[in-house]
Design an enzyme around this catalytic site. Structure first.
Site, mmCIF file in Angstrom:
data_model
loop_
_atom_site.group_PDB
_atom_site.id
_atom_site.type_symbol
_atom_site.label_atom_id
_atom_site.label_comp_id
_atom_site.label_asym_id
_atom_site.label_seq_id
_atom_site.Cartn_x
_atom_site.Cartn_y
_atom_site.Cartn_z
ATOM 1 N N LYS A 34 0.841 -1.201 0.000
ATOM 2 C CA LYS A 34 0.000 0.000 0.000
ATOM 3 C C LYS A 34 0.869 1.241 0.000
ATOM 4 C CE LYS A 34 -2.210 1.579 3.778
ATOM 5 N NZ LYS A 34 -3.128 1.419 4.896
ATOM 6 N N ASP B 25 -7.161 -6.407 8.853
ATOM 7 C CA ASP B 25 -6.388 -5.206 9.172
ATOM 8 C C ASP B 25 -6.673 -4.819 10.626
ATOM 9 O OD1 ASP B 25 -4.560 -3.216 8.698
ATOM 10 O OD2 ASP B 25 -5.719 -2.160 7.185
#
Ligand code: R5P
Length: 296
Positions: free
Chosen positions: A196, A221
């Protein structure tokens, strides 16, 4: 178990009461008001003389105000003769600022920890604190600190609700690999960690090639805030024709209509906890915290 009481700030009252109910630990009440000019005032009602007090505070949405409120509560408890303060922080803020990304920036994670210590805290419990560049809580705090995890509870909940045989566990970025591995071990599925890049407070780019030959994907996450990270991962998975995409996330901040956007992006379900008050709260972390406090 030592003589223990529970107190709470306005970020974690409901969770503190859930823990008290499970553990049988008595709760002392916090009465709070805000003066017309915005200054906060608290008063603690109860007998804490000689007792250790577990002060619950979850630092979501207004972390700065909640930190001041926490410090006021701790000072009041000290003045009432408590013997020790354990800060119970289901969601610990500022942890993502674990680096001076540009010259002139503060190391916010460390600053926040120092302020918690300066308030008079003797020990800290957190849940799935965002530990990335700091590998453990000892690097952040100079007092005893324990990082508990909600991932096993979340993974077990997912397993009860899904029958997908070809499942892939997906992490959006390298820091998620610690939670992905935990969940992967419990669920027993293949894991993939993507890359990311954050290009703004509300924009991220997710890349990384993965063999996506599966029926279902479970994104893992530690937190969802604007939802952008999850949305980019969902798009990638949907683009690879994966029918069912679910996510498990410990801290559901879900700001700015994030939940609606996640559903519109095709998320089947978001399995989350009550570390931050939110409309989903699928799994409560109260049993984890009650167990930790009852060991004292
Ligand atoms: C950061 O690395 C965290 O683990 C989360 O991925 C991130 O904070 C989620 O934020 P948002 O929902 O705003 O993309």
């Amino acid at each position: 178990m030592m003589d223990l009481a529970i107190a709470y700030g306005s970020g974690a009252e409901a969770l503190a009461r859930r823990v008290a109910q499970i553990s049988g630990i008595e709760v002392v009440q916090t009465i709070k008001k805000v003066f017309p000019d915005g200054e906060q005032h608290v008063r603690i009602c109860g007998d804490v003389r000689g007792k250790e007090v577990a002060v619950f505070q979850s630092f979501a949405f207004s972390p700065d105000l909640l930190l001041v409120e926490y410090a006021l509560i701790v000072d009041a408890l000290r003045s009432m003769g408590c013997s020790r303060i354990t800060g119970v922080f289901p969601y610990l803020a500022y942890a993502r600022q674990d680096n001076r990304f540009s010259e002139g920036e503060p190391l916010s994670a460390k600053v926040f920890a120092k302020l918690i210590e300066a308030a008079g805290t003797d020990e800290v419990y957190a849940i799935d604190m965002h530990l990335h560049r700091f590998r453990n809580m000892e690097e952040v705090f100079s007092i005893p600190a324990t990082n508990l995890s909600a991932m096993p509870l979340l993974a077990e909940h997912y397993m009860r609700s899904s029958t997908a045989s070809r499942l892939m566990i997906v992490g959006p970025d390298s820091e998620s690999s610690q939670w992905v591995e935990k969940v992967g071990r419990i669920v027993g599925s293949r894991c993939v960690v993507l890359e990311k890049e954050r290009v703004g407070d509300r924009e991220v780019k997710v890349s990384g090639e993965a063999k996506m030959d599966c029926e279902a994907a479970l994104i893992v996450d530690d937190m969802v805030s604007t939802g952008k990270t999850l949305i980019e991962v969902i798009k990638k998975l949907k683009g690879a024709s994966i029918g069912r995409v679910d996510a498990i996330v410990t801290h559901a901040l879900l700001v700015e209509d994030a939940y609606r956007k996640l559903r519109e992006a095709g998320l089947n379900s978001l399995i989350t906890t009550d570390t931050v008050p939110n409309m989903l709260e699928t799994v409560s972390v109260a049993p984890i915290l009650a167990k930790a406090l009852m060991k004292k």
